[in-house]
Design an enzyme around this catalytic site. Structure first.
Site, PDB file in Angstrom:
ATOM      1  N   ARG A   1      32.393  47.165  50.309  1.00 39.02           N
ATOM      2  CA  ARG A   1      31.894  47.785  49.089  1.00 39.02           C
ATOM      3  C   ARG A   1      30.446  47.397  48.796  1.00 39.02           C
ATOM      4  O   ARG A   1      29.792  48.020  47.979  1.00 39.02           O
ATOM      5  CB  ARG A   1      32.779  47.361  47.908  1.00 39.02           C
ATOM      6  CG  ARG A   1      34.264  47.461  48.205  1.00 39.02           C
ATOM      7  CD  ARG A   1      35.111  47.070  47.019  1.00 39.02           C
ATOM      8  NE  ARG A   1      35.205  48.182  46.086  1.00 39.02           N
ATOM      9  CZ  ARG A   1      35.894  48.136  44.952  1.00 39.02           C
ATOM     10  NH1 ARG A   1      36.523  47.033  44.606  1.00 39.02           N
ATOM     11  NH2 ARG A   1      35.947  49.182  44.159  1.00 39.02           N
TER      12      ARG A   1
ATOM     13  N   LYS B   1      51.009  39.249  31.911  1.00 29.51           N
ATOM     14  CA  LYS B   1      51.330  39.218  33.326  1.00 29.51           C
ATOM     15  C   LYS B   1      52.528  38.297  33.551  1.00 29.51           C
ATOM     16  O   LYS B   1      52.579  37.195  33.009  1.00 29.51           O
ATOM     17  CB  LYS B   1      50.104  38.716  34.093  1.00 29.51           C
ATOM     18  CG  LYS B   1      50.083  39.000  35.569  1.00 29.51           C
ATOM     19  CD  LYS B   1      48.700  38.618  36.116  1.00 29.51           C
ATOM     20  CE  LYS B   1      48.595  38.872  37.600  1.00 29.51           C
ATOM     21  NZ  LYS B   1      47.252  38.520  38.101  1.00 29.51           N
TER      22      LYS B   1
ATOM     23  N   GLU C   1      31.657  43.224  43.703  1.00 32.25           N
ATOM     24  CA  GLU C   1      31.112  42.719  44.955  1.00 32.25           C
ATOM     25  C   GLU C   1      29.637  43.095  45.141  1.00 32.25           C
ATOM     26  O   GLU C   1      28.871  42.323  45.728  1.00 32.25           O
ATOM     27  CB  GLU C   1      31.943  43.254  46.133  1.00 32.25           C
ATOM     28  CG  GLU C   1      33.352  42.703  46.203  1.00 32.25           C
ATOM     29  CD  GLU C   1      34.351  43.465  45.340  1.00 32.25           C
ATOM     30  OE1 GLU C   1      35.528  43.088  45.318  1.00 32.25           O
ATOM     31  OE2 GLU C   1      33.925  44.445  44.681  1.00 32.25           O
TER      32      GLU C   1
END
Length: 634
Positions: free
Chosen positions: A394, A282, A366
């Site tokens: 969610r 990244k 979640e």
């Protein structure tokens, strides 16, 4: 003119030499750094997928072959290679390109996915559809190791593994991070594979030496090569995927374009689903991003290109929540914190530093986070699950059936509620107050300023027999708005003149409501502004106040349907209070990306627009008319 300016479609890449492709990769990185330095954006993830995206577009034929990114914030390079450079000067701003894939922008974008762990399910369905229709098309799903911590991704893999006719290539973009380092058993397995060079090194060494032996060498190597899977399983855990029945290729250096192209071409030739495991970094190619310990420039605001330093900004709502959590943690040893792969973005990093044994990062999961919180509460603790408002959507079933049904003391703290703007439709936290209204026993608070945030979080964690929710918006909080009185549990912010208009202001709309009141008073209209603080359940004091006024106006940064205003209207009708009522909120539509202020102006949630509407309503009432929508019924 650089090479990037000449790229209008992915097919243009096929005419470039290796040297030109290397030059193009460098140009793309320079362009992304310069652009995001001005606008902010997801720079780190995109710097990590430059070569990978180029390789994908050289091996596959988009848009005939479909590429789905998970999550879509790593699609900037894809957008540049599909002819959208011109819109990047206003990245994530009104009139510019979206920060995520967008069907409206290009045929190369089929899915506007910006919630993690969904791409494999989209890809599974797409590939099956093409198979059934007899279309010779490939589907490519690019999914990060962080997104693989989401349960939905594994539900998809379970089905993909038996769809042996699907022309589906899954590229695992493995950089060891979601926002911050990826955690969990899967992450540990991928780390062992990522950092274990023995397998490829040993196999290559044996191949070179045996093939050099005349006569018997090649035959001996072939025999040893048959042991390949056993060697793999001994040295690295790619069996994690192969045990599902999925072909596996890799790992491959995700910044070696030529090697990536070779691997992808090999995967494309398979007659069934296959995983290509690419190791990337990244922020690759930009030193400040690579050295950024917190999140490697996952999504900074505007920054200085030379140093990487972000432009100075004041304290935001999240910072005040962070301080509050540490204070509570010091006083309450039973309070624990949960995050879904967003420790820094939701402000739990300070709590983690102080109480590491009481902080849990569950990955992008979640649903699991919510039910795990239920288990923690059953075990005698008080969990605080901090999450962006849009992502709690969610886990609705878990909030309803796993927490509320059992009357458990779990506190949900919803960051970035209401209009957030830049990230577009999927990130506006405009659904939570409507969704949560149907949950029996749940209590919901919306602080108007930083002081009330501190108060309400402290009140929330005192509730041990029901779920509590505290929501706040993105950005810096306004200056504190002190109450002039308290009626029941309701703060009175303005009481001026006769009892003409009662303005019920929810959370961050309180400051707007106070401005509205000043404009009304200037027009000779008496006004009372109240902040309920706890908006669910409706405080009886609001009902009493509504009975005393000529017009009730509710203002909230949530969808109009089923939100606080709608429930207040139902409550008033049930109580026999038929005071004319005007509801102001967010229209039930998917809002395009733009700055928060621009969106609020467009949808009429500004002091000027609100005051003008109220003046018109009061004029109609004075004339003995009931204007349309003023007197509402359920």
């Amino acid at each position: 003119m650089g090479l990037l300016d000449s790229i209008t479609s992915p097919r243009d890449l096929r005419d470039l030499s290796d040297a030109q492709l290397d030059e193009l990769a460098s140009e793309i990185r320079d362009f992304l750094i310069a652009t995001c330095a001005r606008t902010g954006g997801h720079i780190g993830p995109n710097l990590g997928v430059v070569e990978l995206t180029m390789a994908l577009h050289r091996v596959f034929d988009s848009p005939r072959d479909r590429i789905v990114f998970d999550t879509g914030h790593q699609a900037y390079v894809h957008k540049l290679l599909t002819g959208r450079k011109a819109g990047f000067e206003k990245l994530r701003q009104e009139g510019g390109v979206s920060g995520y894939p967008s069907q409206a922008e290009s045929d190369h974008d089929i899915v506007e996915n910006s919630h993690a762990s969904t791409a494999l399910s989209y890809a599974d369905g797409l590939a099956k559809a093409y198979t059934i229709r007899g279309e010779d098309r490939h589907v490519v799903a690019v999914i990060g190791d962080g997104a693989l911590t989401g349960g939905m991704a594994w539900e998809a893999l379970n089905n993909i593994a038996v769809a042996d006719r699907s022309k589906l290539v899954i590229v695992v973009n493995d950089n060891g991070r979601s926002y911050t380092p990826t955690i969990g058993g899967l992450a540990n397995a991928l780390t062992r594979l990522r950092t274990n060079p023995r397998y490829e090194h040993v196999l290559d060494l044996v191949k070179r030496r045996l093939n050099a032996v005349p006569g018997v060498g090649p035959a001996t190597y072939d025999a040893l090569h048959a042991m390949k899977k056993g060697v793999k399983d001994a040295l690295a855990p790619q069996g994690l995927f192969e045990d599902l029945g999925l072909k596996y290729v890799g790992p491959v250096d995700g910044h070696d374009r030529a090697a990536l192209e070779q691997m992808l071409a090999q995967a494309k030739r398979f007659d069934g689903p296959v995983i290509v495991h690419a190791i990337t970094r990244k922020g690759y190619g930009y030193d400040p991003a690579e050295r950024h310990e917190a999140d490697q420039f996952h999504g900074p605001g505007p920054f200085d290109v030379q140093t990487g330093a972000e432009k100075p900004k004041g304290r935001i709502w999240t910072d005040h929540f962070s301080d509050t959590m540490v204070e509570i943690g010091q006083r309450r040893p039973d309070v624990v914190a949960i995050t879904a792969a967003m420790m820094h973005p939701v402000g739990l990093d300070a709590f983690q530093a102080r109480f590491p044994e009481r902080t849990f990062d569950v990955g992008i999961a979640e649903q699991h986070a919510t039910t795990s919180a239920a288990g923690l509460a059953l075990g005698g603790l008080h969990p605080v699950f901090a999450v962006y408002a849009t992502f709690l959507n969610r886990a609705f079933d878990q909030v309803l059936m796993d927490v509320a049904l059992h009357r458990l003391g779990v506190t949900f703290v919803l960051d970035r509620s209401g209009v957030t703007g830049d990230d577009g439709a999927s990130h506006n936290g405009m659904w939570d107050m409507s969704i949560l209204q149907v949950v029996p026993g749940l209590r919901l608070a919306a602080p108007r300023d930083a002081t009330r945030l501190h108060e309400l979080v402290n009140e929330a964690v005192e509730v041990d027999d029901a779920p509590t929710v505290v929501r706040f918006p993105k950005g810096p909080p306004p200056a504190d708005v002190d109450a002039v009185d308290r009626v029941g549990g309701v703060d009175v912010l303005v009481r001026n003149g006769t009892k003409d208009v009662l303005v019920v202001a929810v959370g961050s709309m309180a400051t707007t409501a106070v401005d509205v009141a000043a404009r009304l008073v200037a027009q000779g209209i008496g006004v009372t502004v109240v902040d309920p603080r706890w908006v669910k359940p409706v405080d009886p004091a609001v009902v009493s106040l509504a009975r005393e006024h000529r017009l009730v106006v509710s203002i909230e940064d949530n969808g109009e349907t089923g939100g606080c205003g709608a429930v207040l209207l139902q409550t008033l009708n049930a109580a026999g209070v038929h005071t004319p009522f005007r509801l102001h909120g967010i229209p039930q539509e998917f809002l395009g990306h733009a700055k928060r202020d621009a969106i609020l102006e467009r949808i009429g949630l500004t002091p000027q627009a609100l005051a003008l509407g109220i003046v018109e309503d009061m004029t109609s009432l004075a004339d003995g008319r009931s204007p349309i929508d003023v007197e509402q019924t359920t």
